[in-house]
Design a protein around this motif. Structure first.
Motif, PDB file in Angstrom:
ATOM      1  N   GLU A  12      22.308  27.644  33.136  1.00 18.33           N
ATOM      2  CA  GLU A  12      22.338  26.134  33.818  1.00 18.33           C
ATOM      3  C   GLU A  12      22.038  26.099  35.121  1.00 18.33           C
ATOM      4  N   GLU A  13      22.587  27.027  36.075  1.00 11.82           N
ATOM      5  CA  GLU A  13      22.393  27.046  37.466  1.00 11.82           C
ATOM      6  C   GLU A  13      20.961  26.990  37.621  1.00 11.82           C
ATOM      7  N   ALA A  14      20.313  28.178  36.935  1.00  4.93           N
ATOM      8  CA  ALA A  14      18.624  28.419  37.158  1.00  4.93           C
ATOM      9  C   ALA A  14      18.033  27.061  36.799  1.00  4.93           C
ATOM     10  N   GLU A  32      13.531  30.396  44.342  1.00  9.23           N
ATOM     11  CA  GLU A  32      14.574  31.394  44.258  1.00  9.23           C
ATOM     12  C   GLU A  32      14.457  32.110  42.494  1.00  9.23           C
ATOM     13  N   LEU A  33      13.611  31.413  41.885  1.00  5.50           N
ATOM     14  CA  LEU A  33      13.756  31.828  40.358  1.00  5.50           C
ATOM     15  C   LEU A  33      12.502  32.876  39.889  1.00  5.50           C
ATOM     16  N   PHE A  34      11.498  32.626  40.640  1.00  5.97           N
ATOM     17  CA  PHE A  34      10.318  33.133  40.090  1.00  5.97           C
ATOM     18  C   PHE A  34       9.616  34.293  41.128  1.00  5.97           C
ATOM     19  N   THR A  35       9.127  35.043  40.534  1.00  8.83           N
ATOM     20  CA  THR A  35       8.383  36.160  41.402  1.00  8.83           C
ATOM     21  C   THR A  35       6.861  35.521  41.747  1.00  8.83           C
ATOM     22  N   ASP A  36       6.375  36.256  42.609  1.00  9.74           N
ATOM     23  CA  ASP A  36       5.062  35.747  43.113  1.00  9.74           C
ATOM     24  C   ASP A  36       3.865  35.905  42.027  1.00  9.74           C
ATOM     25  N   GLU A  37       4.129  36.633  41.181  1.00  8.65           N
ATOM     26  CA  GLU A  37       3.201  36.737  40.074  1.00  8.65           C
ATOM     27  C   GLU A  37       3.431  35.812  38.801  1.00  8.65           C
ATOM     28  N   ALA A  38       4.474  35.102  38.910  1.00  2.30           N
ATOM     29  CA  ALA A  38       4.859  34.050  37.682  1.00  2.30           C
ATOM     30  C   ALA A  38       3.534  33.283  37.304  1.00  2.30           C
ATOM     31  N   ILE A  53       2.182  30.466  39.932  1.00  7.31           N
ATOM     32  CA  ILE A  53       3.445  29.909  40.337  1.00  7.31           C
ATOM     33  C   ILE A  53       3.155  28.859  41.872  1.00  7.31           C
ATOM     34  N   GLU A  54       2.300  29.470  42.652  1.00  2.00           N
ATOM     35  CA  GLU A  54       1.981  28.795  43.770  1.00  2.00           C
ATOM     36  C   GLU A  54       1.158  27.353  43.398  1.00  2.00           C
TER      37      GLU A  54
END
Length: 70
Positions: A12-14, A32-38, A53-54
């Motif tokens: 829920e927080e995410a 705060e949730l994703f890596t740079d490769e997401a 993700i960018e």
């Protein structure tokens, strides 16, 4: 077996960080949730989008600015 309530609360927080980023047009919470490769897939203005993700962070800012202008 049911998961501990803390696991549900973490999900829920995410989810709320993701929603807050989109609602406020500020990607800092989602970062705060994703890596740079997401890679994300989803709909933007009724059109299926997919990309880095960018690109998502960019779309959050642009969409928010566009909505505020109208």
């Amino acid at each position: 077996m049911r998961a501990d309530i803390k696991e549900y609360q973490a999900v829920e927080e995410a989810a709320m960080k993701f929603v807050r980023s989109v609602a406020e047009g500020n990607s800092k919470y989602a970062k705060e949730l994703f890596t740079d490769e997401a890679v994300l897939f989803g709909y933007l203005d009724g059109k299926l989008e997919h990309g880095s993700i960018e690109q998502f962070y960019h779309n959050v800012a642009v969409s928010y600015t566009h909505l505020r202008a109208h």
